[in-house]
Design a protein around this motif. Structure first.
Motif, mmCIF file in Angstrom:
data_model
loop_
_atom_site.group_PDB
_atom_site.id
_atom_site.type_symbol
_atom_site.label_atom_id
_atom_site.label_comp_id
_atom_site.label_asym_id
_atom_site.label_seq_id
_atom_site.Cartn_x
_atom_site.Cartn_y
_atom_site.Cartn_z
ATOM 1 N N ASP A 1 -37.462 -35.228 -36.430
ATOM 2 C CA ASP A 1 -38.070 -35.187 -35.101
ATOM 3 C C ASP A 1 -37.502 -36.037 -34.267
ATOM 4 O OD1 ASP A 1 -39.967 -34.385 -33.263
ATOM 5 O OD2 ASP A 1 -41.514 -35.181 -33.919
ATOM 6 N N ARG A 2 -36.822 -35.415 -33.194
ATOM 7 C CA ARG A 2 -36.139 -36.342 -32.160
ATOM 8 C C ARG A 2 -36.884 -36.337 -30.775
ATOM 9 N NH1 ARG A 2 -30.487 -37.423 -33.621
ATOM 10 N NH2 ARG A 2 -30.757 -38.458 -31.532
ATOM 11 N N SER A 3 -37.148 -37.477 -30.279
ATOM 12 C CA SER A 3 -37.868 -37.644 -28.898
ATOM 13 C C SER A 3 -37.015 -38.169 -28.058
ATOM 14 C CB SER A 3 -38.989 -38.791 -29.117
ATOM 15 O OG SER A 3 -38.445 -40.008 -29.427
ATOM 16 N N ASP A 4 -35.479 -38.172 -28.134
ATOM 17 C CA ASP A 4 -34.595 -38.776 -27.020
ATOM 18 C C ASP A 4 -33.667 -37.796 -26.440
ATOM 19 O OD1 ASP A 4 -33.255 -38.602 -29.509
ATOM 20 O OD2 ASP A 4 -32.100 -40.349 -29.262
ATOM 21 N N VAL B 1 -31.073 -26.782 -34.545
ATOM 22 C CA VAL B 1 -32.217 -27.189 -33.562
ATOM 23 C C VAL B 1 -33.444 -26.314 -33.487
ATOM 24 C CG1 VAL B 1 -32.359 -27.398 -31.063
ATOM 25 C CG2 VAL B 1 -30.256 -27.795 -32.296
ATOM 26 N N GLU B 2 -34.502 -26.998 -33.646
ATOM 27 C CA GLU B 2 -35.731 -26.243 -33.680
ATOM 28 C C GLU B 2 -36.581 -26.686 -32.714
ATOM 29 O OE1 GLU B 2 -37.546 -25.310 -37.488
ATOM 30 O OE2 GLU B 2 -35.990 -26.275 -38.397
ATOM 31 N N VAL B 3 -37.433 -25.958 -31.693
ATOM 32 C CA VAL B 3 -38.055 -26.355 -30.722
ATOM 33 C C VAL B 3 -39.371 -25.604 -30.893
ATOM 34 C CG1 VAL B 3 -38.187 -26.518 -28.149
ATOM 35 C CG2 VAL B 3 -36.134 -26.262 -29.304
ATOM 36 N N PHE B 4 -40.518 -26.627 -30.333
ATOM 37 C CA PHE B 4 -42.044 -26.043 -30.630
ATOM 38 C C PHE B 4 -42.967 -26.848 -29.599
ATOM 39 C CE2 PHE B 4 -40.966 -29.513 -33.590
ATOM 40 C CZ PHE B 4 -42.048 -30.475 -33.276
ATOM 41 N N TYR B 5 -44.031 -26.146 -29.474
ATOM 42 C CA TYR B 5 -45.031 -26.883 -28.802
ATOM 43 C C TYR B 5 -45.843 -27.721 -29.522
ATOM 44 C CZ TYR B 5 -44.354 -24.415 -24.588
ATOM 45 O OH TYR B 5 -43.888 -23.792 -23.359
ATOM 46 N N ARG B 6 -46.268 -28.870 -29.456
ATOM 47 C CA ARG B 6 -47.058 -29.923 -30.120
ATOM 48 C C ARG B 6 -48.490 -29.309 -29.924
ATOM 49 N NH1 ARG B 6 -43.939 -33.855 -32.335
ATOM 50 N NH2 ARG B 6 -42.069 -34.603 -31.067
ATOM 51 N N ILE C 1 -43.731 -30.745 -25.941
ATOM 52 C CA ILE C 1 -42.892 -30.113 -26.743
ATOM 53 C C ILE C 1 -42.268 -31.136 -27.651
ATOM 54 C CG2 ILE C 1 -42.189 -28.148 -25.025
ATOM 55 C CD1 ILE C 1 -39.462 -29.364 -24.488
ATOM 56 N N GLY C 2 -41.874 -30.503 -28.885
ATOM 57 C CA GLY C 2 -40.980 -31.442 -30.029
ATOM 58 C C GLY C 2 -39.835 -30.565 -30.356
ATOM 59 N N ILE C 3 -38.689 -31.468 -30.514
ATOM 60 C CA ILE C 3 -37.481 -30.790 -30.971
ATOM 61 C C ILE C 3 -37.168 -31.529 -32.517
ATOM 62 C CG2 ILE C 3 -35.280 -30.963 -30.224
ATOM 63 C CD1 ILE C 3 -36.058 -31.130 -27.587
ATOM 64 N N LEU C 4 -36.890 -30.556 -33.384
ATOM 65 C CA LEU C 4 -36.222 -31.077 -34.524
ATOM 66 C C LEU C 4 -34.938 -30.658 -34.637
ATOM 67 C CD1 LEU C 4 -38.919 -29.491 -37.202
ATOM 68 C CD2 LEU C 4 -38.557 -31.897 -36.741
ATOM 69 N N PHE C 5 -34.219 -31.848 -34.942
ATOM 70 C CA PHE C 5 -32.702 -31.631 -34.966
ATOM 71 C C PHE C 5 -32.359 -31.876 -36.434
ATOM 72 C CE2 PHE C 5 -28.377 -33.667 -34.470
ATOM 73 C CZ PHE C 5 -27.634 -32.581 -34.290
ATOM 74 N N ASN C 6 -31.777 -31.040 -37.073
ATOM 75 C CA ASN C 6 -31.511 -31.250 -38.469
ATOM 76 C C ASN C 6 -32.591 -31.805 -39.330
ATOM 77 O OD1 ASN C 6 -28.977 -30.209 -38.246
ATOM 78 N ND2 ASN C 6 -27.902 -32.353 -38.070
ATOM 79 N N GLY C 7 -33.901 -31.116 -39.153
ATOM 80 C CA GLY C 7 -34.965 -31.443 -39.676
ATOM 81 C C GLY C 7 -35.887 -32.753 -39.508
#
Length: 80
Positions: A38-41, A75-80, A30-36
């Motif tokens: 991409d955050r991996s932490d 916060v936006e969440v998606f599957y890679r 899964i991927g997370i976009l925080f304020n546009g």
């Protein structure tokens, strides 16, 4: 492939001790976009309340778990 993936929850945590931990989601990337960005932490997020929790550097609590700080934003969440 997308039909066998579970729906992404509004509130999710990577900590198995949390009531917001959903093991089936972590079988997929899964991927997370925080304020546009991409955050991996990210350790925990809530889409409806607009926050993520990330480790505060290398600081740990007395039980050895990372100390988390809450960041507010989009916060936006998606599957890679």
């Amino acid at each position: 492939m997308s039909d066998n993936r579970p729906a992404l929850p509004d509130h999710l945590s990577i900590d198995p001790r949390s009531p917001h931990h959903v093991a089936a989601v972590f079988e997929h990337d899964i991927g997370i976009l925080f304020n546009g960005k991409d955050r991996s932490d990210v350790c925990e997020y809530c889409i409806s309340e607009g926050w993520v929790k990330v480790p505060a550097g290398k600081t740990v609590d007395r039980k050895g778990f990372p100390l988390l700080i809450k960041l507010k934003g989009q916060v936006e969440v998606f599957y890679r």
